[in-house]
Design a protein around this motif. Structure first.
Motif, PDB file in Angstrom:
ATOM      1  N   ALA A  63       2.318   4.523   0.819  1.00 53.89           N
ATOM      2  CA  ALA A  63       3.534   3.532   1.217  1.00 53.89           C
ATOM      3  C   ALA A  63       3.073   2.262   1.142  1.00 53.89           C
ATOM      4  CB  ALA A  63       4.009   3.845   2.548  1.00 53.89           C
ATOM      5  N   GLU A  64       1.515   1.901   0.994  1.00 51.17           N
ATOM      6  CA  GLU A  64       1.160   0.447   1.282  1.00 51.17           C
ATOM      7  C   GLU A  64       0.091   0.049   0.186  1.00 51.17           C
ATOM      8  OE1 GLU A  64       0.203  -0.916   5.249  1.00 51.17           O
ATOM      9  OE2 GLU A  64       0.820   1.119   6.050  1.00 51.17           O
ATOM     10  N   VAL A  65      -0.173   0.875  -0.594  1.00 50.84           N
ATOM     11  CA  VAL A  65      -0.960   0.258  -1.777  1.00 50.84           C
ATOM     12  C   VAL A  65       0.134  -0.173  -2.761  1.00 50.84           C
ATOM     13  CG1 VAL A  65      -2.663   0.676  -3.532  1.00 50.84           C
ATOM     14  CG2 VAL A  65      -2.896   1.752  -1.493  1.00 50.84           C
ATOM     15  N   PRO A  66      -0.118  -1.380  -3.276  1.00 54.92           N
ATOM     16  CA  PRO A  66       0.917  -1.889  -4.147  1.00 54.92           C
ATOM     17  C   PRO A  66       0.646  -1.699  -5.808  1.00 54.92           C
ATOM     18  CG  PRO A  66      -0.773  -3.761  -3.544  1.00 54.92           C
ATOM     19  CD  PRO A  66      -1.179  -2.487  -2.808  1.00 54.92           C
TER      20      PRO A  66
ATOM     21  N   VAL B 152       7.925  -6.182 -10.964  1.00 54.22           N
ATOM     22  CA  VAL B 152       7.501  -7.147  -9.967  1.00 54.22           C
ATOM     23  C   VAL B 152       6.559  -6.376  -9.185  1.00 54.22           C
ATOM     24  CG1 VAL B 152       9.342  -8.653 -10.071  1.00 54.22           C
ATOM     25  CG2 VAL B 152       9.398  -6.807  -8.419  1.00 54.22           C
ATOM     26  N   LYS B 153       5.948  -6.912  -8.303  1.00 57.16           N
ATOM     27  CA  LYS B 153       4.783  -6.282  -7.381  1.00 57.16           C
ATOM     28  C   LYS B 153       5.518  -5.744  -6.091  1.00 57.16           C
ATOM     29  CE  LYS B 153       0.278  -6.943  -5.440  1.00 57.16           C
ATOM     30  NZ  LYS B 153      -1.058  -7.868  -5.578  1.00 57.16           N
ATOM     31  N   GLY B 154       5.177  -4.475  -5.695  1.00 60.18           N
ATOM     32  CA  GLY B 154       5.766  -4.002  -4.406  1.00 60.18           C
ATOM     33  C   GLY B 154       5.069  -2.963  -3.972  1.00 60.18           C
ATOM     34  N   VAL B 155       5.507  -2.271  -2.505  1.00 54.42           N
ATOM     35  CA  VAL B 155       4.771  -1.335  -1.960  1.00 54.42           C
ATOM     36  C   VAL B 155       5.777  -0.024  -1.837  1.00 54.42           C
ATOM     37  CG1 VAL B 155       3.251  -2.943  -0.932  1.00 54.42           C
ATOM     38  CG2 VAL B 155       5.259  -2.102   0.203  1.00 54.42           C
TER      39      VAL B 155
END
Length: 397
Positions: free
Chosen positions: A120-123, A269-272
């Motif tokens: 859940a948290e590594v982008p 785009v970048k996200g998690v």
């Protein structure tokens, strides 16, 4: 009292006076204080017992004074953790997408923290916006956009910034173009991920309305991005073009019949992963405690053959001993899946075999989607957990 005993007692009293009283080191040095737990208590502390009905002793004992009655300090010690913790890689797939390793000497809470961070948290980078100009394929627009969002993009997300409410530029957005058509009279064609073309100069679709995120340079048409330079001119991408690499480039997007076409633009785009699953860098990340299969008595001849046949994954093996007799051995304990078939048919089988799990030994498996190799993902998860701890310390201080 002899002279030597008197000198020893005086030396102990002298050391005690220097330490300011009866300290823990002095107490633990006394010969009548046990240094280790009784064997049955040590097993309950370090093992999970998997009985035929249910597992027992599943909790991990965290209280520092849990074993104070026998003189054992159960508090967490950093030096003890540093000396006992280790990571051993046991399998790394040839395609670089799958890795299995052992984490030894770690608490279950930390192992689970790594798992949750990986999911859940590594982008990563994923397609967030899809501009469809034409779509006559059997796949509806919203379903097509959803499929595109789930495509794993082979690019290092650490080279990009979070877009947020900022304009789309070369540092926070990747643009792909898909323009494909099946000519009339030709057989049906399949659209794959490799048919998406990277546009290093940004969007080529002309903006129909005054959008604040479009470029406003005079003499140029307004588009959906505001790139100040081409991405392939940046040193990070000059020799490493962005796209979809094998075997992930053969993911099917749609199929087109004669006369059907798709023309669109996709912005990544970048996200998690906690925002949306399409940004999760792993197909799955999971762990299990190391199995431990112990024979409580010698199992021979027909009983050994019966017990071997009970196990569906081949944990047991048979070895020949003297006079044509056979004896059961535990050959592959790591393969145990805890199906408990070997102890399911009665109490007499539980007296022969004990199934356990080691509480501080975890077999961890990471299956990457392809954006980053699994060993890099785990390193990033460690960095994220470290930053969380630093934030907590700074808030408390």
């Amino acid at each position: 009292m002899s002279e030597s005993e008197s000198d020893s007692r005086a030396q102990q009293q002298k050391e005690q006076s220097k330490s300011g009283g009866v300290g823990l080191d002095y107490i633990m040095s006394l010969p009548d204080v046990p240094m280790n737990l009784p064997p049955h208590v040590e097993l309950q502390r370090t093992r999970v017992f998997c009985n035929s009905d249910a597992p027992t002793h599943t909790d991990s004992i965290q209280y520092s004074g849990a074993f104070a009655s026998v003189g054992l300090d159960n508090s967490f010690r950093l030096d003890h953790f540093r000396n006992n913790f280790r990571v051993e890689v046991t399998r790394y797939s040839k395609d670089g997408l799958d890795m299995e390793f052992d984490m030894i000497g770690i608490d279950p809470a930390l192992a689970n923290a790594f798992r949750r961070i990986l999911i859940a948290e590594v982008p990563t980078m994923a397609i967030e916006k899809v501009l469809i100009k034409a779509n006559s394929s059997p796949v509806q627009d919203e379903v097509l956009a959803h499929r595109l969002g789930l495509l794993p993009i082979c690019v290092d997300p650490r080279l990009f910034e979070y877009a947020g409410n900022n304009a789309s530029n070369e540092r926070n957005t990747i643009v792909f173009n898909l323009k494909i058509q099946c000519a009339r009279g030709k057989p049906r064609i399949t659209v794959h991920a490799k048919d998406l073309e990277w546009l290093p100069k940004g969007s080529q679709f002309e903006l129909e309305s005054g959008d604040p995120n479009s470029n406003s340079t005079s003499g140029q048409k307004k588009t959906y991005t505001s790139f100040t330079c081409s991405q392939d001119s940046l040193p990070e991408f000059s020799n490493n073009p962005i796209g979809f690499k094998a075997p992930l480039d053969n993911i099917i997007i749609s199929k087109l019949g004669p006369g059907q076409e798709i023309e669109l633009e996709a912005h990544a785009v970048k996200g998690v992963g906690k925002t949306h699953a399409k940004w999760s860098p792993v197909a799955t990340a999971w762990y299990r405690m190391l199995p431990e299969v112990v024979l409580l008595e010698e199992v021979e001849d027909e009983v050994a053959e019966t017990l071997k046949s009970k196990c569906p994954v081949g944990v047991f093996d048979i070895e020949d001993i003297a006079n044509g007799r056979k004896r059961l051995t535990v050959a592959r304990p790591r393969a145990c899946t805890l199906c408990r078939e070997c102890i399911r048919e009665g109490e007499e089988w539980e007296k022969r075999v004990s199934l356990r799990r080691v509480k501080d030994h975890f077999i961890f498996t990471i299956e990457s989607t392809g954006a980053l190799p699994p060993h890099v993902l785990f390193t990033e998860a460690v960095k994220i957990l470290e930053s969380k701890c630093e934030r907590v310390i700074s808030e408390l201080s």
